[in-house]
Design a protein around this motif. Sequence first.
Motif, PDB file in Angstrom:
ATOM      1  N   PRO A 111       0.792  -1.233   0.000  1.00 43.91           N
ATOM      2  CA  PRO A 111       0.000   0.000   0.000  1.00 43.91           C
ATOM      3  C   PRO A 111       0.826   1.286   0.000  1.00 43.91           C
ATOM      4  O   PRO A 111       0.324   2.328  -0.383  1.00 43.91           O
ATOM      5  CB  PRO A 111      -0.850  -0.114   1.266  1.00 43.91           C
ATOM      6  N   LEU A 112       2.090   1.210   0.411  1.00 43.60           N
ATOM      7  CA  LEU A 112       2.902   2.431   0.484  1.00 43.60           C
ATOM      8  C   LEU A 112       4.019   2.434  -0.567  1.00 43.60           C
ATOM      9  O   LEU A 112       5.123   2.906  -0.335  1.00 43.60           O
ATOM     10  CB  LEU A 112       3.474   2.611   1.894  1.00 43.60           C
ATOM     11  N   GLU A 113       3.703   1.926  -1.729  1.00 43.58           N
ATOM     12  CA  GLU A 113       4.628   1.978  -2.868  1.00 43.58           C
ATOM     13  C   GLU A 113       4.600   3.403  -3.433  1.00 43.58           C
ATOM     14  O   GLU A 113       3.527   3.948  -3.670  1.00 43.58           O
ATOM     15  CB  GLU A 113       4.124   0.977  -3.913  1.00 43.58           C
ATOM     16  N   ALA A 114       5.771   3.990  -3.618  1.00 40.15           N
ATOM     17  CA  ALA A 114       5.855   5.360  -4.145  1.00 40.15           C
ATOM     18  C   ALA A 114       6.331   5.339  -5.589  1.00 40.15           C
ATOM     19  O   ALA A 114       7.327   4.692  -5.908  1.00 40.15           O
ATOM     20  CB  ALA A 114       6.810   6.197  -3.303  1.00 40.15           C
ATOM     21  N   GLY A 115       5.633   6.045  -6.448  1.00 41.93           N
ATOM     22  CA  GLY A 115       6.067   6.236  -7.826  1.00 41.93           C
ATOM     23  C   GLY A 115       6.989   7.438  -7.909  1.00 41.93           C
ATOM     24  O   GLY A 115       6.749   8.450  -7.245  1.00 41.93           O
ATOM     25  N   LEU A 116       8.053   7.324  -8.722  1.00 40.39           N
ATOM     26  CA  LEU A 116       9.008   8.420  -8.904  1.00 40.39           C
ATOM     27  C   LEU A 116       9.184   8.705 -10.387  1.00 40.39           C
ATOM     28  O   LEU A 116       9.291   7.782 -11.193  1.00 40.39           O
ATOM     29  CB  LEU A 116      10.383   8.045  -8.335  1.00 40.39           C
ATOM     30  N   ASP A 117       9.239   9.984 -10.719  1.00 41.35           N
ATOM     31  CA  ASP A 117       9.556  10.387 -12.088  1.00 41.35           C
ATOM     32  C   ASP A 117      10.184  11.764 -12.053  1.00 41.35           C
ATOM     33  O   ASP A 117      10.076  12.488 -11.058  1.00 41.35           O
ATOM     34  CB  ASP A 117       8.301  10.388 -12.963  1.00 41.35           C
ATOM     35  N   GLU A 118      10.846  12.112 -13.143  1.00 41.60           N
ATOM     36  CA  GLU A 118      11.492  13.426 -13.243  1.00 41.60           C
ATOM     37  C   GLU A 118      10.970  14.170 -14.463  1.00 41.60           C
ATOM     38  O   GLU A 118      10.342  13.582 -15.339  1.00 41.60           O
ATOM     39  CB  GLU A 118      13.011  13.282 -13.289  1.00 41.60           C
TER      40      GLU A 118
END
Length: 191
Positions: free
Chosen positions: A10-17
Motif C-alpha cells: 500500500p505504500l509503494e511510491a512512484g518516482l519520475d522526473e
Amino acid sequence: MLHVSYTGQPLEAGLDEAGRGCLAGPVFAAAVILPPDFAPHYLNDSKKMTARRRELVRAEICREAVAWAVAEASPAEIASINIAQASYLAMHRAVAQLSVMPTHLLVDGNRFRAHATLPHTCIIGGDGLYRSIAAASVLAKTFRDERMAELAAQHPHYGWEQNAGYPTALHRAAIRELGPTEHHRMGFRLL
C-alpha cells in the motif's frame, strides 16, 4: 489502463522526473504514494496529456494522494554531477520530503541510484504503465513548468513560458543573440 501497483504494497511510491533534456532550468522530480482506489479519468504519462488535463489531475493528486512531494536539482548541481545523477538526487530529495515513508520505490526509467534503506524497481515507460509513476510525472512536469514560467518573467527573450527550457529554435536563437543566463546548463551543448 494503468496498473494500481507493482508490489501490491500500500505504500509503494512512484518516482519520475521532468526536464532532463532541457538547456535551462532545474531538473524536477516527484514522489507519489496513491491510495489503491485513486483512478482519475485522464491520468496518464504527462507527455500524453494536455496542459489543461495535467492541471486538473494535479489538483486531484495533491488532494487525494496518501503523500506527495516535489524536489529539484539546480543547473549548478547538474553541471557538477551530471544530469543523470542530478535526476537521482532530485528523486531522493522528493522521497525524503514525503510525509509518509514508502516501503518500495517504483522508478520510471532503466536506472536509479539505490536509496540507502528502500528497495526500488525501475520500469522503462513506467509513466504509461503505473498510476503512481504517472502521477509523479504529472507533478514533476507541472511544477517544473510553473518554475520555468517564473524564470521566463525574469528572462523574457528565451521563450521558457512556452518551451520550458527545451532546445527549440527560438530558445537557441535567443542564446545566440543574448548569450546564456545563470539558469542555463553550461555543461550542455547550448547551440
